[in-house]
Motif scaffolding. Structure first.
Motif, PDB file in Angstrom:
ATOM      1  N   GLN A  24       2.879   5.763  -0.280  1.00  0.00           N
ATOM      2  CA  GLN A  24       3.826   5.265   0.718  1.00  0.00           C
ATOM      3  C   GLN A  24       3.251   4.019   1.417  1.00  0.00           C
ATOM      4  N   VAL A  25       4.137   3.205   1.993  1.00  0.00           N
ATOM      5  CA  VAL A  25       3.655   2.016   2.714  1.00  0.00           C
ATOM      6  C   VAL A  25       2.751   2.472   3.861  1.00  0.00           C
ATOM      7  N   GLY A  26       1.820   1.612   4.252  1.00  0.00           N
ATOM      8  CA  GLY A  26       0.819   1.963   5.258  1.00  0.00           C
ATOM      9  C   GLY A  26       1.405   2.500   6.545  1.00  0.00           C
ATOM     10  N   PHE A  55       9.884  14.602   3.803  1.00  0.00           N
ATOM     11  CA  PHE A  55       9.006  14.266   2.695  1.00  0.00           C
ATOM     12  C   PHE A  55       9.103  12.790   2.375  1.00  0.00           C
ATOM     13  N   CYS A  56       8.052  12.061   2.706  1.00  0.00           N
ATOM     14  CA  CYS A  56       8.011  10.633   2.389  1.00  0.00           C
ATOM     15  C   CYS A  56       7.290  10.487   1.054  1.00  0.00           C
ATOM     16  N   GLY A  57       8.090  10.453   0.027  1.00  0.00           N
ATOM     17  CA  GLY A  57       7.571  10.352  -1.335  1.00  0.00           C
ATOM     18  C   GLY A  57       8.793  10.149  -2.203  1.00  0.00           C
ATOM     19  N   VAL A  58       8.769  10.691  -3.413  1.00  0.00           N
ATOM     20  CA  VAL A  58       9.952  10.569  -4.262  1.00  0.00           C
ATOM     21  C   VAL A  58      10.667  11.924  -4.347  1.00  0.00           C
ATOM     22  N   HIS A  59      11.867  11.908  -4.954  1.00  0.00           N
ATOM     23  CA  HIS A  59      12.748  13.068  -4.863  1.00  0.00           C
ATOM     24  C   HIS A  59      12.119  14.353  -5.401  1.00  0.00           C
ATOM     25  N   MET A 237      -2.129   3.278  -2.592  1.00  0.00           N
ATOM     26  CA  MET A 237      -3.412   3.981  -2.556  1.00  0.00           C
ATOM     27  C   MET A 237      -4.483   3.180  -1.827  1.00  0.00           C
ATOM     28  N   LEU A 238      -4.356   1.854  -1.891  1.00  0.00           N
ATOM     29  CA  LEU A 238      -5.374   0.997  -1.273  1.00  0.00           C
ATOM     30  C   LEU A 238      -5.408   1.179   0.241  1.00  0.00           C
ATOM     31  N   TYR A 265      10.274   3.047  -6.599  1.00  0.00           N
ATOM     32  CA  TYR A 265      10.890   4.253  -6.000  1.00  0.00           C
ATOM     33  C   TYR A 265      10.149   4.643  -4.724  1.00  0.00           C
ATOM     34  N   MET A 266       8.828   4.658  -4.794  1.00  0.00           N
ATOM     35  CA  MET A 266       8.039   5.000  -3.605  1.00  0.00           C
ATOM     36  C   MET A 266       8.332   4.019  -2.474  1.00  0.00           C
ATOM     37  N   LYS A 267       8.547   2.762  -2.852  1.00  0.00           N
ATOM     38  CA  LYS A 267       8.704   1.711  -1.846  1.00  0.00           C
ATOM     39  C   LYS A 267      10.134   1.645  -1.295  1.00  0.00           C
TER      40      LYS A 267
END
Ligand code: 13P
Ligand code: SF4
Length: 311
Positions: A24-26, A55-59, A237-238, A265-267
């Protein structure tokens, strides 16, 4: 009130927990209660006492949280956050394949990056964090069908020595890394170690010093005896790694086209959409109860087998 404060206030009033994947974004990671890989987040979802899971991720990740929490409200910021691996294995196609090959009596191991309907057709689920352990506990007398990621499946075969039939799905993000793109960045940082996700192709995995799930990358980078580490996975991940390993120089693995790799999708999830889904309790993950119960069995088996002392 700024967006983050609004999210925290809404979270309290809804008695919600915010789970965020490492991609997910920072700014979403920074406001979440837990940030982790698919396995860690599945355990968090199972253990939570909150009434609402955001849930902040994908479906498929939010759906997994719903499968183990039928009584709770599960929302995700953007309902269109899919996954190319999930799309590569439609349940009717898997069902037809299993019917056509019924004589083989396959033991089906499904990578968690798949739909609830595919989980319902499977014997056990795995994540990249426990796939080796789960395959090592598969019944020795039955042939294994591993779905949907052929790259992860091939890596698990190398690790376990267990033969498996592989569904030919892939992650559109991780297959973008190539031998040439990784060799070029290695030439720029000759002292660097390379850590790669097992969804990468064999050509890329062969260049890696370590292949592991996103969560295991944290321990690997923290303990690495060098400063420069090339991280071959999705760019989110960074952010997590730079927070956890501030003394390391963490370098994004490039693809042929980009300096780093984003999962579109994550973004799709943003801080604004996170606020809105907490305020509206929409979009919600809903599941047919029969299907949910069928999908829960292999998931619970995974959670149990993942804790076993088997390596
Ligand atoms: P992890 O379980 O390693 O976080 O991987 C999830 C994923 O979607 C990788 O692309
Ligand atoms: Fe799916 Fe790949 Fe995105 Fe992970 S990075 S969610 S496997 S498309």
């Amino acid at each position: 009130m700024d967006l983050t404060q609004e999210i925290l206030a809404l979270k309290r009033s809804r008695n919600a927990v915010i789970l965020a994947h490492n991609y997910q974004v920072g700014e979403i990671q920074d406001v979440a209660d837990f940030v982790g890989d698919s396995l860690g987040l599945a355990y968090q979802a199972k253990a939570t006492a909150a009434d609402v899971i955001v849930f902040c991720g994908v479906h498929f990740m939010a759906e997994t949280a719903k499968i183990v929490n039928p009584g709770k409200i599960v929302v995700l910021p953007d309902a269109d956050a899919g996954c190319s691996l999930e799309a590569s294995c439609p349940a009717p196609q898997l069902e037809a394949y299993l019917t056509a090959n019924a004589a083989k009596n396959y033991y089906v191991i499904a990578y968690i990056n798949c739909s609830g309907a595919v989980k319902a057709l499977s014997d056990v689920i795995c994540t990249s964090g426990n796939a080796v352990k789960i395959v090592n506990q598969a019944p020795a007398e039955r042939p294994i069908l591993f779905v949907p990621d052929a790259n992860l499946g091939a890596w698990v075969m190398e690790q376990t020595g267990r033969k498996m039939d592989l569904w030919q799905g892939s992650c559109y993000v991780h297959v973008e890394f190539t031998r040439d793109s990784i060799n070029r960045i290695k030439a720029e940082y000759p002292a660097a170690l390379v850590v790669a996700h097992p969804e990468c192709t064999l050509a890329v995995r062969l260049l890696a010093d370590e292949v592991c799930s996103t969560e295991k990358m944290i321990g690997y980078c923290r303990d690495a005896p060098v400063k420069d580490i090339i991280v071959v996975t999705e760019s989110g991940m960074l952010h997590r790694l730079r927070k956890e390993c501030p003394d390391k120089n963490l370098i994004a693995g490039p693809t042929e086209r980009c300096a780093c790799a984003d999962c579109r999708y994550m973004k799709l999830n943003t801080l604004q959409k996170l606020r809105d889904c907490l305020a509206d309790l929409q979009p919600r993950v809903e599941m047919d109860e029969v299907l949910r119960a069928q999908a829960e069995r292999p998931l619970l088996r995974m959670l149990e087998q993942s804790l076993s002392p088997v390596l």
